[in-house]
Structure formats: structure tokens, C-alpha cells
Design a protein around this motif. Structure first.
Motif, PDB file in Angstrom:
ATOM      1  N   GLY A  54     -15.984  -2.391  -1.349  1.00 25.68           N
ATOM      2  CA  GLY A  54     -15.123  -2.684  -2.489  1.00 25.68           C
ATOM      3  C   GLY A  54     -15.493  -1.901  -3.726  1.00 25.68           C
ATOM      4  N   ASP A  55     -16.738  -1.371  -3.809  1.00 27.64           N
ATOM      5  CA  ASP A  55     -17.117  -0.593  -4.979  1.00 27.64           C
ATOM      6  C   ASP A  55     -16.345   0.710  -4.995  1.00 27.64           C
ATOM      7  OD1 ASP A  55     -18.866  -2.584  -5.479  1.00 27.64           O
ATOM      8  OD2 ASP A  55     -20.671  -1.501  -4.808  1.00 27.64           O
ATOM      9  N   GLY A  56     -15.868   1.059  -6.146  1.00 22.89           N
ATOM     10  CA  GLY A  56     -15.183   2.338  -6.287  1.00 22.89           C
ATOM     11  C   GLY A  56     -13.793   2.349  -5.706  1.00 22.89           C
ATOM     12  N   ALA A  57     -13.281   1.181  -5.279  1.00 20.70           N
ATOM     13  CA  ALA A  57     -11.943   1.151  -4.715  1.00 20.70           C
ATOM     14  C   ALA A  57     -10.927   1.386  -5.816  1.00 20.70           C
ATOM     15  CB  ALA A  57     -11.682  -0.207  -4.054  1.00 20.70           C
ATOM     16  N   ALA A  58      -9.755   1.795  -5.409  1.00 20.90           N
ATOM     17  CA  ALA A  58      -8.705   2.065  -6.381  1.00 20.90           C
ATOM     18  C   ALA A  58      -8.269   0.782  -7.057  1.00 20.90           C
ATOM     19  CB  ALA A  58      -7.504   2.710  -5.677  1.00 20.90           C
ATOM     20  N   ASP A  59      -7.811   0.896  -8.253  1.00 25.23           N
ATOM     21  CA  ASP A  59      -7.334  -0.254  -9.012  1.00 25.23           C
ATOM     22  C   ASP A  59      -6.177  -0.886  -8.254  1.00 25.23           C
ATOM     23  OD1 ASP A  59      -6.443  -2.094 -10.771  1.00 25.23           O
ATOM     24  OD2 ASP A  59      -6.251  -0.694 -12.466  1.00 25.23           O
ATOM     25  N   ALA A  60      -6.264  -2.216  -8.084  1.00 28.36           N
ATOM     26  CA  ALA A  60      -5.242  -2.900  -7.299  1.00 28.36           C
ATOM     27  C   ALA A  60      -3.863  -2.757  -7.930  1.00 28.36           C
ATOM     28  CB  ALA A  60      -5.606  -4.382  -7.149  1.00 28.36           C
ATOM     29  N   SER A  61      -3.842  -2.528  -9.235  1.00 27.61           N
ATOM     30  CA  SER A  61      -2.542  -2.374  -9.884  1.00 27.61           C
ATOM     31  C   SER A  61      -1.860  -1.093  -9.456  1.00 27.61           C
ATOM     32  CB  SER A  61      -2.721  -2.395 -11.405  1.00 27.61           C
ATOM     33  OG  SER A  61      -3.516  -1.291 -11.815  1.00 27.61           O
ATOM     34  N   ASP A  62      -2.676  -0.104  -9.043  1.00 30.37           N
ATOM     35  CA  ASP A  62      -2.125   1.156  -8.548  1.00 30.37           C
ATOM     36  C   ASP A  62      -1.909   1.014  -7.054  1.00 30.37           C
ATOM     37  OD1 ASP A  62      -1.288   3.741  -8.306  1.00 30.37           O
ATOM     38  OD2 ASP A  62      -3.317   4.584  -8.254  1.00 30.37           O
ATOM     39  N   GLY A  63      -0.956   0.165  -6.697  1.00 24.47           N
ATOM     40  CA  GLY A  63      -0.783  -0.182  -5.293  1.00 24.47           C
ATOM     41  C   GLY A  63       0.319   0.610  -4.624  1.00 24.47           C
ATOM     42  N   TRP A  64       0.806   0.025  -3.515  1.00 19.52           N
ATOM     43  CA  TRP A  64       1.852   0.652  -2.711  1.00 19.52           C
ATOM     44  C   TRP A  64       3.115  -0.192  -2.763  1.00 19.52           C
ATOM     45  CZ3 TRP A  64       1.043   5.302  -0.294  1.00 19.52           C
ATOM     46  CH2 TRP A  64      -0.277   5.713  -0.078  1.00 19.52           C
ATOM     47  N   ARG A  65       4.259   0.483  -2.656  1.00 21.60           N
ATOM     48  CA  ARG A  65       5.531  -0.193  -2.433  1.00 21.60           C
ATOM     49  C   ARG A  65       5.985   0.160  -1.027  1.00 21.60           C
ATOM     50  NH1 ARG A  65       6.916   2.336  -7.229  1.00 21.60           N
ATOM     51  NH2 ARG A  65       8.498   3.560  -6.140  1.00 21.60           N
ATOM     52  N   LEU A  66       6.271  -0.872  -0.245  1.00 20.20           N
ATOM     53  CA  LEU A  66       6.650  -0.676   1.159  1.00 20.20           C
ATOM     54  C   LEU A  66       7.968  -1.370   1.439  1.00 20.20           C
ATOM     55  CD1 LEU A  66       6.086   0.022   4.197  1.00 20.20           C
ATOM     56  CD2 LEU A  66       4.900  -2.185   4.337  1.00 20.20           C
ATOM     57  N   SER A  67       8.854  -0.663   2.090  1.00 21.37           N
ATOM     58  CA  SER A  67      10.063  -1.290   2.630  1.00 21.37           C
ATOM     59  C   SER A  67      10.290  -0.716   4.028  1.00 21.37           C
ATOM     60  CB  SER A  67      11.276  -1.030   1.728  1.00 21.37           C
ATOM     61  OG  SER A  67      11.544   0.365   1.650  1.00 21.37           O
ATOM     62  N   PHE A  68      10.812  -1.552   4.928  1.00 25.54           N
ATOM     63  CA  PHE A  68      11.002  -1.051   6.304  1.00 25.54           C
ATOM     64  C   PHE A  68      12.095  -1.834   7.016  1.00 25.54           C
ATOM     65  CE2 PHE A  68       7.955  -4.503   6.792  1.00 25.54           C
ATOM     66  CZ  PHE A  68       8.351  -5.137   7.956  1.00 25.54           C
ATOM     67  N   HIS A  69      12.721  -1.146   7.971  1.00 27.07           N
ATOM     68  CA  HIS A  69      13.648  -1.740   8.918  1.00 27.07           C
ATOM     69  C   HIS A  69      13.189  -1.321  10.315  1.00 27.07           C
ATOM     70  CE1 HIS A  69      16.201  -1.929   5.307  1.00 27.07           C
ATOM     71  NE2 HIS A  69      16.918  -2.865   5.944  1.00 27.07           N
ATOM     72  N   LEU A  70      13.034  -2.283  11.218  1.00 23.80           N
ATOM     73  CA  LEU A  70      12.715  -1.957  12.600  1.00 23.80           C
ATOM     74  C   LEU A  70      13.979  -1.534  13.326  1.00 23.80           C
ATOM     75  CD1 LEU A  70      10.309  -4.914  13.467  1.00 23.80           C
ATOM     76  CD2 LEU A  70       9.698  -2.625  12.696  1.00 23.80           C
ATOM     77  N   ALA A  71      13.813  -0.971  14.517  1.00 24.82           N
ATOM     78  CA  ALA A  71      14.966  -0.559  15.322  1.00 24.82           C
ATOM     79  C   ALA A  71      15.829  -1.780  15.625  1.00 24.82           C
ATOM     80  CB  ALA A  71      14.505   0.085  16.620  1.00 24.82           C
ATOM     81  N   PRO A  72      17.147  -1.653  15.574  1.00 26.98           N
ATOM     82  CA  PRO A  72      18.017  -2.816  15.793  1.00 26.98           C
ATOM     83  C   PRO A  72      17.782  -3.508  17.138  1.00 26.98           C
ATOM     84  CG  PRO A  72      19.262  -0.999  14.848  1.00 26.98           C
ATOM     85  CD  PRO A  72      17.906  -0.458  15.179  1.00 26.98           C
ATOM     86  N   ASP A  73      17.375  -2.748  18.181  1.00 29.32           N
ATOM     87  CA  ASP A  73      17.181  -3.344  19.507  1.00 29.32           C
ATOM     88  C   ASP A  73      15.735  -3.753  19.768  1.00 29.32           C
ATOM     89  OD1 ASP A  73      16.066  -0.858  19.621  1.00 29.32           O
ATOM     90  OD2 ASP A  73      16.987  -0.277  21.523  1.00 29.32           O
ATOM     91  N   CYS A  74      14.914  -3.829  18.720  1.00 31.12           N
ATOM     92  CA  CYS A  74      13.486  -4.095  18.918  1.00 31.12           C
ATOM     93  C   CYS A  74      13.235  -5.484  19.508  1.00 31.12           C
ATOM     94  CB  CYS A  74      12.726  -3.926  17.614  1.00 31.12           C
ATOM     95  SG  CYS A  74      13.106  -5.176  16.368  1.00 31.12           S
ATOM     96  N   LEU A  75      14.110  -6.466  19.202  1.00 27.17           N
ATOM     97  CA  LEU A  75      13.919  -7.811  19.745  1.00 27.17           C
ATOM     98  C   LEU A  75      14.089  -7.819  21.258  1.00 27.17           C
ATOM     99  CD1 LEU A  75      15.852  -9.921  17.058  1.00 27.17           C
ATOM    100  CD2 LEU A  75      13.392  -9.503  17.205  1.00 27.17           C
ATOM    101  N   ILE A  76      15.024  -7.021  21.743  1.00 24.87           N
ATOM    102  CA  ILE A  76      15.242  -6.933  23.183  1.00 24.87           C
ATOM    103  C   ILE A  76      14.011  -6.348  23.866  1.00 24.87           C
ATOM    104  CG2 ILE A  76      16.707  -5.903  24.981  1.00 24.87           C
ATOM    105  CD1 ILE A  76      18.945  -5.759  22.895  1.00 24.87           C
ATOM    106  N   LEU A  77      13.310  -5.456  23.174  1.00 21.58           N
ATOM    107  CA  LEU A  77      12.133  -4.791  23.735  1.00 21.58           C
ATOM    108  C   LEU A  77      10.855  -5.596  23.541  1.00 21.58           C
ATOM    109  CD1 LEU A  77      12.929  -1.150  22.568  1.00 21.58           C
ATOM    110  CD2 LEU A  77      13.330  -2.165  24.815  1.00 21.58           C
ATOM    111  N   GLY A  78      10.953  -6.790  22.956  1.00 19.80           N
ATOM    112  CA  GLY A  78       9.795  -7.670  22.854  1.00 19.80           C
ATOM    113  C   GLY A  78       9.057  -7.634  21.534  1.00 19.80           C
ATOM    114  N   ALA A  79       9.573  -6.960  20.512  1.00 18.97           N
ATOM    115  CA  ALA A  79       8.888  -6.902  19.216  1.00 18.97           C
ATOM    116  C   ALA A  79       8.951  -8.258  18.524  1.00 18.97           C
ATOM    117  CB  ALA A  79       9.521  -5.831  18.340  1.00 18.97           C
ATOM    118  N   ARG A  80       7.919  -8.529  17.704  1.00 20.54           N
ATOM    119  CA  ARG A  80       7.850  -9.778  16.946  1.00 20.54           C
ATOM    120  C   ARG A  80       7.649  -9.449  15.470  1.00 20.54           C
ATOM    121  NH1 ARG A  80       3.838 -12.673  17.344  1.00 20.54           N
ATOM    122  NH2 ARG A  80       4.791 -14.717  16.982  1.00 20.54           N
ATOM    123  N   PRO A  81       8.722  -9.408  14.689  1.00 19.91           N
ATOM    124  CA  PRO A  81       8.587  -9.091  13.259  1.00 19.91           C
ATOM    125  C   PRO A  81       7.625 -10.035  12.541  1.00 19.91           C
ATOM    126  CG  PRO A  81      10.886  -9.016  13.927  1.00 19.91           C
ATOM    127  CD  PRO A  81      10.136  -9.570  15.083  1.00 19.91           C
TER     128      PRO A  81
END
Length: 634
Positions: free
Chosen positions: A127-154
Motif C-alpha cells: 500500500g505504500d506509494g500507491a496511487a491516490d485513490a481519488s485518481d481512480g478508474w471509470r469502468l463501463s461494460f456490456h457482456l455479449a448478448p448470448d453470454c447467459l446461454i454460454l454459462g456466464a454469471r454477471p
């Protein structure tokens, strides 16, 4: 019901992959002992941790995923070079790995907290020297529409992202169609969230390693415009950046391979019967079809057997871990050297060998190797060496385990054998016979019983397992210089190429891989009542066995007897037979317990006409010829 079965299969697949990752993790940690500065090795260990964490979260193993998340966080300090690789760190990480295996086996998570606290205290720079938590990441995502059929668990993905510190999680409905167009088995939703700035891009993207097909992911640092330029290194968007996966591998349960091998064996027998009938019929078209089926059956046999062949290295990881633990428990310095890890054996042989080899290593470490101060007084290095090697030898694989310790005390072995009534006080025994005494049930010369050995239980199990596998075991030792145990084992237990011969009107099969060459029996040796028991084969004297006498055949042999010279390791012996019939694929059938004591035979096979031929045990015959040779020389 289908969904339930699919879920069960998925869990079984996860557990199989997780066990392999745990084994890889253990191997990597053990390798770090000798290569503490190997950055690629440290990255590999970190990658195993992260992949195991991600797949655990995806399949709903929350306790496992959370423990691995903190384990991975602590190990990140090692990966970044903030904390050195030390024996104490490796020992603690191995204990944490054992807890992972316990969680996979259904154990409770309560033991994990003390381990993590101990690991966190050791790696105090986390944890020493880690980046400031305020300088974080923004993430957005969409899985493949047929992922449920293939067994994915969002839900599993979201749980894992929360363990990474995800906040402000929002559901995205911008791709949700009109109600009439919604298909219930397709995923229309997406998610948006913030993640801590001390995470790396790889850490975030590896969460989606099993869902990269059709993934639409947008990942940006806070402070970077939403429409950041494509060449901006802080902007990493789109599915093309997701790590690629090798989809060429396919996992198959071992039971299905066993069933396939059984079916191929029956196919080989049926093919032999068809070939016999076709030959008798004289119909050239039927003979041609039989030859084509024979070609296909041979190809299927070779392919199936190659699938079943497994390298020795699949079980050597547990030996390295054992030696690592024995260094601490025995207070000795022990080095394990392994040679020939790529040598392959039938998977059944490999599975049955694991426990006997573990016992032999424990025995060498506990009773074979001296303490450091004793070795120093004898002019030996402080560290004792245990060497495991595997090599091909004709139709066999020779597995040797040796050490450079004190060796066997033949005087003590003799005294203990007489004490137990195994040997008469006035009996004359060869050194090899005395050494073989340690393979008797309950036999031990240890003065004290330890947690590892000393009760005389184990060596007889090793011998019994090797003989069960149609192999042989030999013990060699030199006082003061160590002990070596050689195990000779067949390459496979299923199907072999055999040489069909006739002896006294009965047919027998000799494993073709053990046959060196075939020649006529010289006229001078045709009369069994006189003459030497040796043949001059390529300017070397080779003992030969008259198989008619050995098998108790009545009547006189024909005028044109043949000699089949077979080998087992460096030893050779000739076998006299009445007639050579030909070669064929031989499906090995185990003998009944009533006949298992007949050491001359290793099994039986069904011939094309439906009759049974016994399979000659070449190592036993060679050993018999060598013993008789030594007896006559004396």
C-alpha cells in the motif's frame, strides 16, 4: 433439470481448473526458492493467483475469491520489488496456498484471517506509494448478448469487481429493447462503476478473462475526457484490448478416457476375429475390408493410447513440496533433483505411483540421509541429495530413486530378519537377497519410530503396487554412499503389439517391444538333453530358456525350433519356441487372483478365433534366466 446439470458440470470444470492452478501456484512458489530474482516467475505466480481469484468469483466461491484478493494484494509488493523473496515468505505463501486447496475442498474460511494478518505484517510495505485513490478508474461494460446461454454469471463478475474496491455501481439500460423484442435468455444490461487508482489495467481486465468474447468494455482514468483520443495511452477502450485465450484445449474426464480405451480394446479383438474370418473365406473383397478396418483400428488405438500417456512431471510437484516441508520438520538440508520429467507413462500407472514414490522420498529423507554435522564429519556436503530419474528402456520405463546417505546396514537387516524368523541363522544369503528383505511386510531396522517412518509399513506397499502394475523392483546400496531403488514398469497397461508364438501346441504372446531379434535354434542345441545353455549372439554369450521345459510341455519338439531374444534393461535372454505365428495387436486382460501368482505370465489376450493366449512376462523370464545362469556358474 438441464440448467441444473449444466451448472453442476460448470462447477466440476471450475474445480478441475482450480486444482491445476493451485498446483501451478505451488510449483511456482517452490521454484522461487532457487530463483528469487526471476521476474517472469514472480509474474507467473501472480497470474495464477489472479486467474484463480477471478474464476472463483465467477463461479460464486465468495470466500475463496476474497481470500485470494487479499493474498494477491500482499503479493503485489513482491511483484513490484517492494519486498524481497525470502524463505519465510515462501513458507507463508505455501501455507496460504494450502488454505486455498482447503477452501476448494469445502473447508471453512476461518483459518484464512490469521494467515492474511501474518502475510500483511510480513509484507508491511503493501500500500505504500500507491496511487491516490481519488485518481481512480471509470469502468463501463456490456457482456455479449448470448453470454447467459454460454454459462456466464454477471453476478460473479460484479462480486469480483466489488472485491477490487468498486463503488458507485450503476446499471446501464441504454441497450434495452422494447418489451416485445426482449428475449429472456439474452443479456441487455450493462454496468458502470468507479475503481481505485492503485489497480493496474491488467488487474481490471483479467476480471473479464473468461468473458472476452463479444465484450464491449470502456476503461479510463479519472480526469481523462470521455472521448479521449485513441492514441492517448490513458484511454483503453474496446474489446480488442482484451487478452486473447487459447481455445484449442478441451478437458475430458478421466472416466471417459478409460471407457474409450475399453471400447478400443474390444474393437481390436473384433477386428482380429474379422481378419481371421476373412482369411478363411478367401473372399478378396472381404479381406480388403478387413485390412482397411485393421488400419483404422490401429490408428484409433495409437491415438487413444497417446491421449492416455502422461508425463512424470504431473506428479513431481508434490515431491518438491514434500522435500520443502521435510527440510523444516527434520532439520536437515535436503536437495531434490529430478531428471526425465518429460518421460511418459500410462495415466493409470502415474496415478498409482504417486503414493509409493512419496513414501520412498520420506524414507530416504528420514533414515537414509545423515544430519548435516554427521555428513560434514564424513567429508560430505551439508546438504543431502535425493535424486528421482525416469528413462525409457525398451518396452519399459525405469524410475530410479537414490540418495547419497548412509546406505543399508546389511548386518542389521540380517539380524532383524533372523529375529522375525524370515531367515535361518545358518542360511547363506546373497547381498541382493538381504537388500530385498526391506520389501517384506512390517520389516524395519529403525531404532525409533518417527511421524514419517519406522513402523515397517510402506516398503511392502511399494513392492505390491509395482507388481500390481506388472513391474519389478530392485534395491541396491553401498554403505556410506547411499541407496538406489529401481522400478521397471510397462509403458501401458492396455494394448500392446505382440509376437504370437507356439510352444507345445499352445499359443503365447511376447510383447513385441521387448523382442530384439529372432533366429533358428542351432542344431547343436536342438537336443535338450545336452549342450551349453548359451548362444553366441552377435559375439556375445546369451543364456536361453527352453520354454517347453519351463512350461512342462510333453512330447518332442519339431525340427525347426526358433529362438526369440528378448531384453529387459541391459539384460538379454533367448526363449526357444516351436513356431513363430506372427505379430498382432494384443489387448491385455488381467489374470484372476487365482492365477496372479504365476510370475511367468503378465496377463492374457483373446485371439481372432476366440481362443485365449497367455502373455509371457519378459522381465520375469529374463530374471529367471539370469538367476539360473548365476546358479550354474557357482
Amino acid at each position: 433439470m438441464t440448467g441444473t446439470n449444466g451448472r453442476g458440470d460448470a462447477d466440476e470444470l471450475f474445480l478441475m481448473e482450480a486444482q491445476q492452478l493451485a498446483e501451478s501456484l505451488e510449483a511456482g512458489l517452490l521454484d522461487m526458492q532457487s530463483r528469487p530474482d526471476d521476474k517472469a516467475l514472480i509474474d507467473r505466480v501472480f497470474r495464477d493467483l489472479h486467474t484463480l481469484k477471478g474464476s472463483g468469483a465467477m463461479f460464486g466461491h465468495v470466500e475463496l475469491s476474497q481470500f485470494l484478493h487479499h493474498f494477491e494484494t500482499a503479493f503485489e509488493a513482491v511483484r513490484e520489488g517492494a519486498f524481497p523473496v525470502t524463505p519465510a515468505l515462501i513458507a507463508l505463501c505455501l501455507r496460504a496456498r494450502d488454505h486455498v486447496v482447503a477452501l476448494l475442498d469445502g473447508g471453512g474460511p476461518e483459518a484464512g484471517a490469521p494467515l492474511l494478518a501474518e502475510l500483511g505484517a510480513m509484507v508491511s510495505s503493501v500500500g505504500d506509494g500507491a496511487a491516490d485513490a481519488s485518481d481512480g478508474w471509470r469502468l463501463s461494460f456490456h457482456l455479449a448478448p448470448d453470454c447467459l446461454i454460454l454459462g456466464a454469471r454477471p453476478q460473479g463478475l460484479l462480486d469480483e469487481l466489488r472485491t477490487l474496491g468498486a463503488t458507485d455501481v450503476e446499471v446501464l439500460t441504454d441497450r434495452l429493447p422494447d418489451l416485445a423484442a426482449i428475449e429472456p435468455d439474452r443479456l441487455w444490461l450493462g454496468w458502470r462503476m468507479r475503481l481505485p487508482g492503485n489497480l493496474t489495467e491488467d488487474q481490471i481486465r483479467e476480471v473479464f478473462i473468461f468473458n472476452d468474447g463479444g465484450l464491449d468494455l470502456d476503461l479510463q482514468r479519472d480526469g481523462v475526457p470521455e472521448a479521449g483520443a485513441p492514441d492517448d495511452p490513458a484511454t483503453v477502450t474496446g474489446p480488442s484490448a482484451a487478452p486473447s485465450r487459447d481455445r484449442a484445449m478441451m478437458r475430458v474426464p478421466a472416466e471417459r478416457l478409460d471407457e474409450m480405451m475399453d471400447r478400443v480394446g474390444e474393437l481390436v479383438i473384433a477386428e482380429a476375429r474379422l481378419a481371421e474370418l476373412a482369411l478363411r473365406s478367401g473372399d478378396p473383397q472381404l479381406v480388403g475390408v478387413a485390412e482397411e478396418i485393421q488400419r483404422l483400428a490401429t490408428g484409433m488405438r495409437e491415438t487413444t493410447m497417446s491421449i492416455r500417456m502422461t508425463p512424470i512431471e504431473t506428479i513431481t510437484g508434490r515431491f518438491r513440496r514434500l522435500v520443502h516441508d521435510l527440510n523444516d520438520s527434520l532439520g536437515k538440508q535436503i536437495v531434490l533433483e529430478i531428471e526425465g520429467e518429460d518421460t511418459e507413462l500410462d495415466k493409470t500407472v502415474i496415478e498409482l505411483l504417486a503414493d509409493p514414490l512419496l513414501h520412498l522420498i520420506r524414507n530416504s529423507a528420514d533414515h537414509g540421509l545423515e544430519a548435516a554435522e554427521d555428513r560434514r564429519a564424513l567429508g560430505k556436503p551439508d546438504a543431502g541429495t535425493i535424486r528421482l530419474s525416469a528413462r525409457y528402456s525398451g518396452a519399459e520405463v525405469v524410475i530410479s530413486l537414490s540418495d547419497d546417505g548412509r546406505g543399508l546396514d546389511l548386518g542389521r537387516i540380517r539380524a532383524r530378519a533372523e529375529e522375525r524368523g524370515l531367515v535361518a541363522p545358518d542360511a547363506e544369503l546373497e547381498e541382493s537377497e538381504l537388500r530385498a528383505m526391506i520389501l517384506h511386510p512390517g520389516f524395519s531396522t529403525a531404532e525409533t519410530v518417527t511421524e514419517l517412518s519406522g513402523r515397517g509399513v510402506g516398503m511392502d506397499v511399494v513392492k505390491r503396487t509395482v507388481e500390481q502394475l506388472r513391474g519389478s523392483i530392485e534395491v541396491d546400496s553401498e554403505p556410506g554412499h547411499g541407496t538406489q531403488i529401481d522400478m521397471r514398469l510397462p509403458l501401458t497397461l492396455a494394448i500392446i503389439d505382440g509376437l504370437l508364438v507356439e510352444i507345445g501346441g499352445e499359443r503365447y504372446t511376447i510383447p513385441l517391444a521387448a523382442v530384439e531379434h529372432i533366429s533358428e535354434l542351432p542344431e547343436a542345441h536342438a537336443d535338450g538333453s545336452r549342450g551349453s545353455r548359451f548362444l553366441n549372439i552377435r559375439d556375445q554369450l546369451v543364456p536361453f530358456l527352453r520354454m517347453r521345459d519351463l512350461l512342462g510341455c510333453e512330447g518332442q519338439a519339431g525340427p525347426w525350433q526358433k529362438v526369440v531374444v528378448v531384453t529387459a534393461g541391459e539384460l538379454r535372454v533367448g526363449l526357444t519356441v516351436d513356431r513363430i505365428i506372427g505379430s498382432s495387436q494384443t489387448v491385455i486382460k488381467q489374470l484372476t487372483p487365482l492365477h496372479a501368482a504365476l510370475k511367468t505370465f503378465s496377463g492374457a489376450t483373446v485371439l481372432g478365433d476366440g481362443s485365449v493366449a497367455l502373455i509371457l512376462d519378459v522381465p520375469q523370464l529374463v530374471a529367471f534366466g539370469q538367476t539360473r545362469d548365476s546358479t550354474e556358474a557357482a
